[in-house]
Design a protein around this motif. Structure first.
Motif, PDB file in Angstrom:
ATOM      1  N   GLY A 290     -27.930  11.605 -24.556  1.00 43.52           N
ATOM      2  CA  GLY A 290     -29.158  12.486 -24.365  1.00 43.52           C
ATOM      3  C   GLY A 290     -29.672  12.743 -22.963  1.00 43.52           C
ATOM      4  N   SER A 291     -28.688  12.641 -22.084  1.00 43.75           N
ATOM      5  CA  SER A 291     -29.123  12.980 -20.661  1.00 43.75           C
ATOM      6  C   SER A 291     -27.965  13.163 -19.873  1.00 43.75           C
ATOM      7  CB  SER A 291     -29.889  11.855 -19.976  1.00 43.75           C
ATOM      8  OG  SER A 291     -30.033  11.925 -18.458  1.00 43.75           O
ATOM      9  N   ASP A 292     -27.786  14.034 -18.775  1.00 43.14           N
ATOM     10  CA  ASP A 292     -26.768  14.330 -18.164  1.00 43.14           C
ATOM     11  C   ASP A 292     -26.844  14.144 -16.590  1.00 43.14           C
ATOM     12  OD1 ASP A 292     -24.266  15.922 -17.793  1.00 43.14           O
ATOM     13  OD2 ASP A 292     -25.648  17.217 -16.575  1.00 43.14           O
ATOM     14  N   HIS A 293     -27.712  13.107 -16.295  1.00 39.97           N
ATOM     15  CA  HIS A 293     -28.125  12.472 -15.207  1.00 39.97           C
ATOM     16  C   HIS A 293     -27.564  11.217 -14.976  1.00 39.97           C
ATOM     17  CE1 HIS A 293     -30.375  10.899 -11.518  1.00 39.97           C
ATOM     18  NE2 HIS A 293     -30.748  11.871 -11.440  1.00 39.97           N
ATOM     19  N   LEU A 294     -26.611  11.078 -13.977  1.00 36.54           N
ATOM     20  CA  LEU A 294     -25.740   9.917 -13.800  1.00 36.54           C
ATOM     21  C   LEU A 294     -26.665   8.573 -13.410  1.00 36.54           C
ATOM     22  CD1 LEU A 294     -22.709  11.280 -11.494  1.00 36.54           C
ATOM     23  CD2 LEU A 294     -23.101  10.822 -13.938  1.00 36.54           C
ATOM     24  N   GLY A 295     -27.608   8.832 -13.037  1.00 41.79           N
ATOM     25  CA  GLY A 295     -28.578   7.580 -13.002  1.00 41.79           C
ATOM     26  C   GLY A 295     -29.197   6.947 -14.137  1.00 41.79           C
ATOM     27  N   ARG A 296     -29.094   7.718 -15.334  1.00 34.93           N
ATOM     28  CA  ARG A 296     -29.816   7.153 -16.516  1.00 34.93           C
ATOM     29  C   ARG A 296     -28.446   6.647 -17.535  1.00 34.93           C
ATOM     30  NH1 ARG A 296     -33.773  12.400 -17.293  1.00 34.93           N
ATOM     31  NH2 ARG A 296     -35.204  12.156 -15.599  1.00 34.93           N
ATOM     32  N   LEU A 297     -27.365   6.762 -17.036  1.00 39.70           N
ATOM     33  CA  LEU A 297     -26.021   6.500 -18.044  1.00 39.70           C
ATOM     34  C   LEU A 297     -25.743   4.855 -17.545  1.00 39.70           C
ATOM     35  CD1 LEU A 297     -24.213   9.692 -17.837  1.00 39.70           C
ATOM     36  CD2 LEU A 297     -25.811   9.128 -19.240  1.00 39.70           C
ATOM     37  N   GLY A 298     -24.459   4.580 -18.016  1.00 40.52           N
ATOM     38  CA  GLY A 298     -24.054   3.382 -17.706  1.00 40.52           C
ATOM     39  C   GLY A 298     -23.646   2.430 -18.956  1.00 40.52           C
ATOM     40  N   GLY A 299     -22.692   1.560 -18.922  1.00 38.98           N
ATOM     41  CA  GLY A 299     -22.415   0.671 -20.048  1.00 38.98           C
ATOM     42  C   GLY A 299     -21.852   1.358 -20.912  1.00 38.98           C
ATOM     43  N   LEU A 300     -21.107   2.344 -20.864  1.00 38.63           N
ATOM     44  CA  LEU A 300     -20.458   3.190 -21.949  1.00 38.63           C
ATOM     45  C   LEU A 300     -19.551   2.394 -22.823  1.00 38.63           C
ATOM     46  CD1 LEU A 300     -20.686   5.896 -23.541  1.00 38.63           C
ATOM     47  CD2 LEU A 300     -18.614   6.654 -22.146  1.00 38.63           C
ATOM     48  N   ILE A 301     -18.900   1.437 -22.102  1.00 42.52           N
ATOM     49  CA  ILE A 301     -17.848   0.641 -22.789  1.00 42.52           C
ATOM     50  C   ILE A 301     -18.262  -0.289 -23.839  1.00 42.52           C
ATOM     51  CG2 ILE A 301     -17.643  -1.061 -21.219  1.00 42.52           C
ATOM     52  CD1 ILE A 301     -14.564  -0.929 -21.514  1.00 42.52           C
ATOM     53  N   LEU A 302     -19.551  -0.396 -23.758  1.00 39.05           N
ATOM     54  CA  LEU A 302     -20.321  -1.492 -24.305  1.00 39.05           C
ATOM     55  C   LEU A 302     -20.990  -0.874 -25.840  1.00 39.05           C
ATOM     56  CD1 LEU A 302     -22.467  -3.534 -21.835  1.00 39.05           C
ATOM     57  CD2 LEU A 302     -20.111  -3.967 -22.885  1.00 39.05           C
ATOM     58  N   PHE A 303     -21.323   0.358 -25.761  1.00 45.28           N
ATOM     59  CA  PHE A 303     -21.951   1.092 -26.833  1.00 45.28           C
ATOM     60  C   PHE A 303     -21.001   2.090 -27.616  1.00 45.28           C
ATOM     61  CE2 PHE A 303     -24.887   0.657 -23.102  1.00 45.28           C
ATOM     62  CZ  PHE A 303     -25.547  -0.478 -23.694  1.00 45.28           C
ATOM     63  N   ALA A 304     -20.194   2.443 -26.657  1.00 47.23           N
ATOM     64  CA  ALA A 304     -19.294   3.587 -27.431  1.00 47.23           C
ATOM     65  C   ALA A 304     -17.894   3.485 -26.907  1.00 47.23           C
ATOM     66  CB  ALA A 304     -19.647   4.920 -27.014  1.00 47.23           C
ATOM     67  N   PRO A 305     -17.135   2.441 -27.523  1.00 46.93           N
ATOM     68  CA  PRO A 305     -15.701   1.975 -27.042  1.00 46.93           C
ATOM     69  C   PRO A 305     -14.858   3.290 -27.185  1.00 46.93           C
ATOM     70  CG  PRO A 305     -16.165   0.747 -28.864  1.00 46.93           C
ATOM     71  CD  PRO A 305     -17.415   1.617 -28.514  1.00 46.93           C
ATOM     72  N   ARG A 306     -14.968   3.920 -28.169  1.00 53.63           N
ATOM     73  CA  ARG A 306     -13.905   5.008 -28.583  1.00 53.63           C
ATOM     74  C   ARG A 306     -13.896   6.137 -27.352  1.00 53.63           C
ATOM     75  NH1 ARG A 306     -14.880   3.591 -34.239  1.00 53.63           N
ATOM     76  NH2 ARG A 306     -16.617   5.293 -34.005  1.00 53.63           N
ATOM     77  N   LEU A 307     -15.190   6.604 -27.150  1.00 49.31           N
ATOM     78  CA  LEU A 307     -15.643   7.664 -26.155  1.00 49.31           C
ATOM     79  C   LEU A 307     -15.296   7.215 -24.777  1.00 49.31           C
ATOM     80  CD1 LEU A 307     -19.055   9.146 -27.097  1.00 49.31           C
ATOM     81  CD2 LEU A 307     -16.922  10.260 -26.868  1.00 49.31           C
ATOM     82  N   ALA A 308     -15.554   5.574 -24.415  1.00 54.83           N
ATOM     83  CA  ALA A 308     -15.071   5.059 -23.123  1.00 54.83           C
ATOM     84  C   ALA A 308     -13.683   5.177 -22.862  1.00 54.83           C
ATOM     85  CB  ALA A 308     -15.672   3.702 -23.265  1.00 54.83           C
ATOM     86  N   GLY A 309     -13.202   4.821 -24.078  1.00 58.82           N
ATOM     87  CA  GLY A 309     -11.426   4.867 -23.792  1.00 58.82           C
ATOM     88  C   GLY A 309     -10.787   6.234 -23.499  1.00 58.82           C
ATOM     89  N   LEU A 310     -11.260   7.189 -24.319  1.00 61.71           N
ATOM     90  CA  LEU A 310     -10.842   8.576 -24.129  1.00 61.71           C
ATOM     91  C   LEU A 310     -11.275   8.917 -22.634  1.00 61.71           C
ATOM     92  CD1 LEU A 310     -11.358  10.201 -27.592  1.00 61.71           C
ATOM     93  CD2 LEU A 310      -9.356   9.626 -26.590  1.00 61.71           C
ATOM     94  N   PHE A 311     -12.426   8.641 -22.373  1.00 57.86           N
ATOM     95  CA  PHE A 311     -12.894   9.229 -21.076  1.00 57.86           C
ATOM     96  C   PHE A 311     -11.991   8.472 -20.073  1.00 57.86           C
ATOM     97  CE2 PHE A 311     -15.773   9.369 -17.556  1.00 57.86           C
ATOM     98  CZ  PHE A 311     -16.180  10.779 -17.382  1.00 57.86           C
ATOM     99  N   ALA A 312     -11.869   7.183 -19.895  1.00 63.76           N
ATOM    100  CA  ALA A 312     -11.120   6.548 -19.181  1.00 63.76           C
ATOM    101  C   ALA A 312      -9.627   6.928 -18.939  1.00 63.76           C
ATOM    102  CB  ALA A 312     -11.077   5.018 -19.341  1.00 63.76           C
ATOM    103  N   ILE A 313      -8.830   7.224 -19.704  1.00 65.17           N
ATOM    104  CA  ILE A 313      -7.551   7.834 -20.070  1.00 65.17           C
ATOM    105  C   ILE A 313      -7.384   8.997 -19.425  1.00 65.17           C
ATOM    106  CG2 ILE A 313      -5.568   8.304 -21.594  1.00 65.17           C
ATOM    107  CD1 ILE A 313      -6.495   6.364 -23.515  1.00 65.17           C
ATOM    108  N   THR A 314      -8.207   9.929 -19.709  1.00 62.60           N
ATOM    109  CA  THR A 314      -8.351  11.289 -19.200  1.00 62.60           C
ATOM    110  C   THR A 314      -8.615  11.314 -17.470  1.00 62.60           C
ATOM    111  OG1 THR A 314     -10.558  11.739 -19.813  1.00 62.60           O
ATOM    112  CG2 THR A 314      -8.877  12.651 -21.115  1.00 62.60           C
ATOM    113  N   LEU A 315      -9.579  10.354 -17.137  1.00 58.54           N
ATOM    114  CA  LEU A 315     -10.078  10.293 -15.838  1.00 58.54           C
ATOM    115  C   LEU A 315      -8.805   9.455 -14.876  1.00 58.54           C
ATOM    116  CD1 LEU A 315     -12.205  10.402 -13.854  1.00 58.54           C
ATOM    117  CD2 LEU A 315     -12.912   8.238 -14.130  1.00 58.54           C
ATOM    118  N   LEU A 316      -8.118   8.683 -15.594  1.00 56.82           N
ATOM    119  CA  LEU A 316      -6.858   8.138 -14.978  1.00 56.82           C
ATOM    120  C   LEU A 316      -5.925   9.230 -14.651  1.00 56.82           C
ATOM    121  CD1 LEU A 316      -5.645   5.425 -14.196  1.00 56.82           C
ATOM    122  CD2 LEU A 316      -4.837   5.177 -16.454  1.00 56.82           C
TER     123      LEU A 316
END
Length: 591
Positions: A290-316
């Motif tokens: 619900g936000s695009d500001h980096l200061g309001r995000l964080g902890g994605l791996i705790l709440f959305a592991p599927r999104l966090a996994g895909l994001f981490a793989i592409t970033l790597l």
């Protein structure tokens, strides 16, 4: 045919076809992936006689190569919740532009694709400028004028800004693809004369654009700008590889030109799909948080592991680390620069400067990726909306997973991709068929480092294995020592609610080294670089100069005045650029 079926499925309402809910989206995305895979398979047989696909459209190897990119773009532009839209239609038009056999057809289809991918009204002037440059490069003009217009259009398209709307997250890659297609079409014409100034502009402009992209990812507070900055690196490196290809062709080095052409082909097939999947995943994260500001995000791996996994793989993969395809592209760029290294220190200074800039770019890319991962994936949520971020369902992740799987499989067999793309290599270099590459390794211009990508990967895995065995041995030797329970913070226990967490319950540490005491904010990378590169007394010294303070105040007032006049200037510039583009298009069609 798969592109036409995908376009029809995307534009047709679900109630007209009668398929269950969601099945039409899966069928449309599957057609896009089949089109990408089919274009790669048909690529070796597309070098024969000119085959007319439609009136004014002809099948050729370079068109098949770009069709792979635009088909994956069309797959990732399809939404699960909101089907349809103008971005899938723009991808369909871009697929038609890949087979345009004359300048007028390329101008009409390319400008239409860029027009369908225009950003919001506040940034419409930049989109109209790209349209104008694209049309000017396709229109007939003075000798050697189209080449410079194509270079300017490619750089402008590759510098497209990120989109706040999740529906248009992959739009910057569509603009970059159209600009690169125009650049290849114009520079590969038989009557094109490449000057040293054009070659230098391509190499310097591509590297400068890459540095601008990484700097924006390091300093921005917006997630869309950071994602677009890292995803724009493949486009900048592709423009640089075209410049190296032209430079190698002018110097008469066939092996180095072949390596530069391999860089371009492997970048389009193995690295561009990863950047597209990265932008699509970032759009899903912004939509769920619900936000695009980096200061309001964080902890994605705790709440959305599927999104966090895909994001981490592409970033790597985008950080040029082995065994991913990014390391192969980096290795080929280094080998190309070494192949063009002349004798003598003074003559070799440009090549040495390029290698140094490439090393600095890789270091800054790693820092930007580390900053983005720390702010988005790790830690805890910094807003209640982020704490309630839902994880994406698997059907919604089919486009991202398909594009990532396609890129990873192609990246593990770079020699096989180059064997399929042999007609494109011949079209780029103008040389006869070279020695076939091994499937899992690549032969560089020096002929001695064919083991390099696979060898470096094996060496890194061996180092990791040795470190892991040493850690296990150290743990076995300390089994008699009592193990103390890790604490998150002093006087803070698991299950306790603290005010500084915003009402969230304290969790047990999941990292092997414990949770960090303080999470850096969005200014982590700029503050780190500032503390290393600048002295602490800099502000005290500058504050003594009154003229600097007066100049800063004047610039601040000028910035406020320009900000107030920006909406009127954007609309006026957009109207003027559209009128000029229409005039150029009409004159080109009449001529």
């Amino acid at each position: 045919m798969p592109v036409i079926l995908a376009s029809l499925l995307s534009a047709t309402a679900e109630r007209w076809i009668g398929l269950p809910s969601g099945q039409q989206r899966l069928a449309c995305q599957g057609m896009w992936l089949v089109a990408a895979l089919g274009a790669l398979i048909v690529l070796p047989w597309s070098a024969g006689d000119a085959r007319s696909v439609l009136p004014f459209f002809t099948l050729d190897p370079l068109g098949c190569l770009f069709l792979v990119v635009f088909a994956i773009l069309g797959c990732c532009s399809e939404r699960w919740i909101r089907p349809g839209g103008r971005l899938p239609l723009a991808c369909s038009v871009a697929c038609l532009a890949t087979f345009a056999n004359d300048a007028a057809t390329l101008m009409v289809t390319g400008c239409l694709a860029l027009m369908l991918a225009l950003p919001e009204r506040q940034k419409a002037s930049a989109g109209c400028l790209r349209l104008l440059l694209f049309a000017a490069a396709c229109a007939p003009g003075v000798p050697h004028g189209a080449e410079w217009m194509a270079i300017a259009a490619a750089l402008a398209c590759a510098a497209g800004a990120g989109r706040r709307q999740p529906d248009f997250a992959v739009a910057p890659m569509l603009e970059s693809g159209c600009g690169l297609l125009l650049l290849c079409r114009v520079l590969l014409r038989p009557d094109t004369v490449i000057t040293p100034a054009m070659t230098a502009t391509l190499i310097a402009g591509g590297m400068l654009l890459a540095f601008v992209r990484v700097t924006s990812a390091l300093t921005t507070r917006k997630g869309c700008v950071a994602n677009a900055g890292l995803a724009g690196l493949p486009a900048a490196l592709s423009i640089t590889s075209i410049g190296l290809l032209m430079l190698a062709g002018a110097s008469g080095s066939a092996l180095t030109a072949h390596a530069a052409a391999c860089t371009l082909v492997l970048g389009l097939v193995t690295l561009w799909p990863v950047a597209i999947a990265f932008l699509r995943t970032g759009g899903l994260v912004a939509e769920g948080a619900g936000s695009d500001h980096l200061g309001r995000l964080g902890g994605l791996i705790l709440f959305a592991p599927r999104l966090a996994g895909l994001f981490a793989i592409t970033l790597l993969i985008l950080t040029f680390l082995p065994p991913a395809s990014g390391f192969t592209i980096l290795w080929l760029l280094v080998e190309t620069a070494l192949g063009l290294l002349p004798d003598g220190f003074a003559a070799a200074l440009p090549s040495l400067a390029f290698l140094l800039a490439l090393g600095v770019l890789v270091a800054l890319t790693g820092l930007a990726a580390l900053r983005l991962a720390a702010l988005l994936l790790l830690g805890s949520a910094r807003s209640p909306r982020m704490a309630a971020c839902p994880d994406a369902i698997w059907p919604a992740l089919v486009p991202v997973s398909g594009a990532l799987l396609f890129a990873v499989v192609a990246g593990f067999v770079p020699g096989g991709v180059l064997r399929l793309a042999e007609p494109v290599l011949q079209q780029l270099t103008g040389a006869p068929r070279a020695t076939p590459q091994p499937f899992f390794t690549l032969v560089a211009p020096d002929g001695l480092s064919s083991w390099m990508p696979l060898g470096v990967t094996t060496l890194l895995l061996l180092i990791v294995l040795i470190i892991r065995l040493a850690q296990q041995q150290a743990l076995r030797s300390r089994t008699h020592v009592p193990v103390l329970k890790r604490e998150i913070l002093p006087d803070t226990h698991v299950g306790e609610t603290t005010p500084w967490l915003g009402g969230l319950t304290t969790r047990a540490p999941w990292l092997p080294f414990g949770e960090p005491l303080i999470w850096s904010g969005v200014d982590m990378a700029p503050s780190s670089l500032r503390s290393v590169l600048f002295l602490r007394g800099r502000r005290r010294i500058m504050s003594r100069f009154r003229m600097l303070r007066l100049g800063a105040r004047g610039l601040h007032r000028l910035r406020q005045a320009l900000r107030k006049a920006a909406p009127f200037a954007d609309h006026a510039t957009a109207v003027v650029l559209v009128m000029v583009a229409l005039g150029i298009s009409i004159s080109a069609l009449l001529s």
